[in-house]
Enzyme design. Structure first.
Site, PDB file in Angstrom:
ATOM      1  N   ASP A   1      33.317  32.374  38.197  1.00 16.87           N
ATOM      2  CA  ASP A   1      34.723  32.343  38.215  1.00 16.87           C
ATOM      3  C   ASP A   1      35.363  31.815  37.326  1.00 16.87           C
ATOM      4  OD1 ASP A   1      37.185  32.622  39.687  1.00 16.87           O
ATOM      5  OD2 ASP A   1      36.542  31.036  41.148  1.00 16.87           O
TER       6      ASP A   1
ATOM      7  N   GLY B   1      39.344  34.238  33.465  1.00 17.47           N
ATOM      8  CA  GLY B   1      40.793  34.427  33.069  1.00 17.47           C
ATOM      9  C   GLY B   1      41.497  32.521  32.667  1.00 17.47           C
TER      10      GLY B   1
ATOM     11  N   TRP C   1      39.583  30.438  31.451  1.00 20.95           N
ATOM     12  CA  TRP C   1      38.975  30.023  30.169  1.00 20.95           C
ATOM     13  C   TRP C   1      40.332  30.585  29.148  1.00 20.95           C
ATOM     14  CZ3 TRP C   1      37.606  33.314  26.679  1.00 20.95           C
ATOM     15  CH2 TRP C   1      36.243  32.359  25.367  1.00 20.95           C
TER      16      TRP C   1
ATOM     17  N   ARG D   1      43.467  37.238  29.889  1.00 20.86           N
ATOM     18  CA  ARG D   1      42.501  37.131  30.337  1.00 20.86           C
ATOM     19  C   ARG D   1      41.495  38.287  29.909  1.00 20.86           C
ATOM     20  NH1 ARG D   1      43.551  35.115  35.530  1.00 20.86           N
ATOM     21  NH2 ARG D   1      42.093  36.981  36.401  1.00 20.86           N
TER      22      ARG D   1
ATOM     23  N   HIS E   1      36.859  37.577  30.527  1.00 24.96           N
ATOM     24  CA  HIS E   1      35.803  38.403  31.022  1.00 24.96           C
ATOM     25  C   HIS E   1      34.651  38.782  29.673  1.00 24.96           C
ATOM     26  CE1 HIS E   1      37.958  38.376  34.830  1.00 24.96           C
ATOM     27  NE2 HIS E   1      38.933  39.491  33.985  1.00 24.96           N
TER      28      HIS E   1
ATOM     29  N   SER F   1      34.836  42.301  43.260  1.00 26.19           N
ATOM     30  CA  SER F   1      34.588  41.771  44.374  1.00 26.19           C
ATOM     31  C   SER F   1      35.931  42.892  45.361  1.00 26.19           C
ATOM     32  CB  SER F   1      35.316  40.376  45.460  1.00 26.19           C
ATOM     33  OG  SER F   1      36.864  40.660  45.046  1.00 26.19           O
ATOM     34  N   THR F   2      35.432  43.057  46.521  1.00 27.45           N
ATOM     35  CA  THR F   2      36.516  44.347  47.159  1.00 27.45           C
ATOM     36  C   THR F   2      38.205  44.083  47.244  1.00 27.45           C
ATOM     37  OG1 THR F   2      36.664  43.714  49.393  1.00 27.45           O
ATOM     38  CG2 THR F   2      35.365  45.372  48.328  1.00 27.45           C
TER      39      THR F   2
ATOM     40  N   LEU G   1      11.986  40.126  36.534  1.00 28.56           N
ATOM     41  CA  LEU G   1      13.114  38.930  37.437  1.00 28.56           C
ATOM     42  C   LEU G   1      13.789  40.828  37.887  1.00 28.56           C
ATOM     43  CD1 LEU G   1      15.444  37.034  38.146  1.00 28.56           C
ATOM     44  CD2 LEU G   1      16.211  37.719  35.897  1.00 28.56           C
TER      45      LEU G   1
ATOM     46  N   ARG H   1      28.637  28.275  42.526  1.00 30.40           N
ATOM     47  CA  ARG H   1      29.585  28.878  42.036  1.00 30.40           C
ATOM     48  C   ARG H   1      30.482  27.742  40.910  1.00 30.40           C
ATOM     49  NH1 ARG H   1      34.877  31.828  45.478  1.00 30.40           N
ATOM     50  NH2 ARG H   1      36.151  31.716  43.670  1.00 30.40           N
TER      51      ARG H   1
ATOM     52  N   SER I   1      34.106  33.321  48.882  1.00 33.72           N
ATOM     53  CA  SER I   1      35.661  33.972  49.008  1.00 33.72           C
ATOM     54  C   SER I   1      34.768  35.332  48.993  1.00 33.72           C
ATOM     55  CB  SER I   1      35.569  34.143  47.275  1.00 33.72           C
ATOM     56  OG  SER I   1      36.304  32.655  46.719  1.00 33.72           O
TER      57      SER I   1
ATOM     58  N   GLU J   1      21.286  26.299  49.710  1.00 32.62           N
ATOM     59  CA  GLU J   1      22.177  25.496  49.096  1.00 32.62           C
ATOM     60  C   GLU J   1      22.954  25.273  47.881  1.00 32.62           C
ATOM     61  OE1 GLU J   1      21.139  22.294  50.072  1.00 32.62           O
ATOM     62  OE2 GLU J   1      19.856  23.094  51.056  1.00 32.62           O
TER      63      GLU J   1
END
Length: 241
Positions: free
Chosen positions: A21, A24, A26, A34, A38, A66-67, A132, A189, A197, A208
Site C-alpha cells: 500500500d 499513489g 508516495w 500515481r 505503481h 483487489s476486486t 520460494l 501492511r 481490506s 501475526e
C-alpha cells in the site's frame, strides 16, 4: 540486534503475506503521477522477493490488485493490468534461475488476456521449481473467495457427495484460492493503514500482524528484516496459554 541486521535462521515465518500500500501517496508527495508510484512499487516487488528468499521464507504472497480496485480511474487500472506483463518479462529469467515458483490466486474472469497470458506463462515455466513460492493475489477478494468455496461445498452436498454435518475446516480450506499453501504466519501492511481490506480473511485468523508507515515503493529488505525479527519475538498461542 541492531535494526537492519539479517534475522537469525530460527523461527523464520514460512509464509509472509504483504498488502502493498501507498504507491499513489508516495508519488503524490513527489509531484509525480500515481502510475509512477505503481512502477516504483514494481521494483520493490523484486527487492522484497530476493530478501524473503535470502532469509528462508517459503511462501511470499503479495496483494497486487483487489476486486475493489476496479473502482479506480480506467487509465490507472489499465496501467496496473500491464504491470504483471512488464514485471515478468523483465524478471522471469532471474526468477527461474533462483528456483522461484510463481503462483496466482484471484478471479481470472475480468482480467485482460495479456495479463492472464503473462502470469500463466510464468506459472507454467516455474511449475517445477522448488524454491520460494511467489504468490500474486491478483483480482482477489476474500469474501468472494469464501462465498465460492461455500457454494462448491453446497453443490457437493446437494449431489450427495459429502455429508454437510461432516464438513471440517480442512474441507473448506481446500476450496479456497490459497488451497495447498500454508496459512500466512506474518502479515505486513505498508503506508500506515490498519485494516485487512478484504485480504485472506480466513487464512489470517492466527497470523501475526506488522504495520509500518513506510510506503511500499520505499519498503526495503531492512524493513522486511525488522518485521521478521518482531515476529520472532512474539509468542503465538493460537488461543491457548
Amino acid at each position: 540486534m541492531r535494526t537492519g541486521e539479517v534475522p537469525s535462521g530460527e523461527n523464520i515465518p514460512k509464509h509472509v503475506a504483504i498488502i502493498m500500500d501507498g504507491n499513489g501517496r508516495w508519488a503524490k508527495e513527489r509531484g509525480l503521477p500515481r502510475i509512477a508510484g505503481h512502477h516504483s512499487g514494481m521494483k520493490a516487488v523484486k527487492r522484497i522477493t530476493k530478501a524473503a528468499d535470502r532469509i528462508g521464507v517459503e511462501v511470499l504472497t503479495l496483494y497486487a490488485f483487489s476486486t475493489e480496485n476496479w473502482k479506480r480511474p480506467k487509465a490507472e487500472v489499465d496501467f496496473l493490468m500491464k504491470l504483471p506483463q512488464e514485471f515478468l518479462s523483465l524478471e522471469l529469467g532471474e526468477l527461474i534461475e533462483n528456483n522461484v515458483q510463481v503462483k496466482m490466486m484471484g478471479n481470472r474472469n475480468l482480467l485482460p488476456d495479456h495479463t492472464i497470458a503473462a502470469v500463466e506463462d510464468a506459472v507454467r515455466q516455474t511449475a517445477h521449481n522448488t524454491g520460494l513460492i511467489l504468490n500474486f493475489a491478483l483480482n482477489y477478494g476474500s469474501r468472494h473467495e469464501m462465498l465460492e468455496a461455500a457454494k462448491e461445498l453446497a453443490r457437493q452436498a446437494a449431489a450427495g457427495k459429502i455429508n454437510p454435518d461432516e464438513i471440517e475446516e480442512e474441507d473448506f480450506e481446500r476450496h479456497l484460492l490459497s488451497g495447498g499453501l500454508p496459512n500466512p504466519d506474518l502479515l505486513i501492511r505498508t503506508s500506515g493503514e490498519l485494516r485487512l481490506s478484504n485480504f485472506m480473511l480466513w487464512q489470517l485468523a492466527y497470523s501475526e500482524f506488522w504495520f509500518t508507515e513506510v510506503y511500499w515503493p520505499e519498503f526495503s529488505d531492512q524493513h522486511l528484516y525488522d518485521a521478521v525479527r518482531e515476529y520472532q519475538r512474539r509468542a503465538r498461542r493460537y488461543g491457548g496459554l
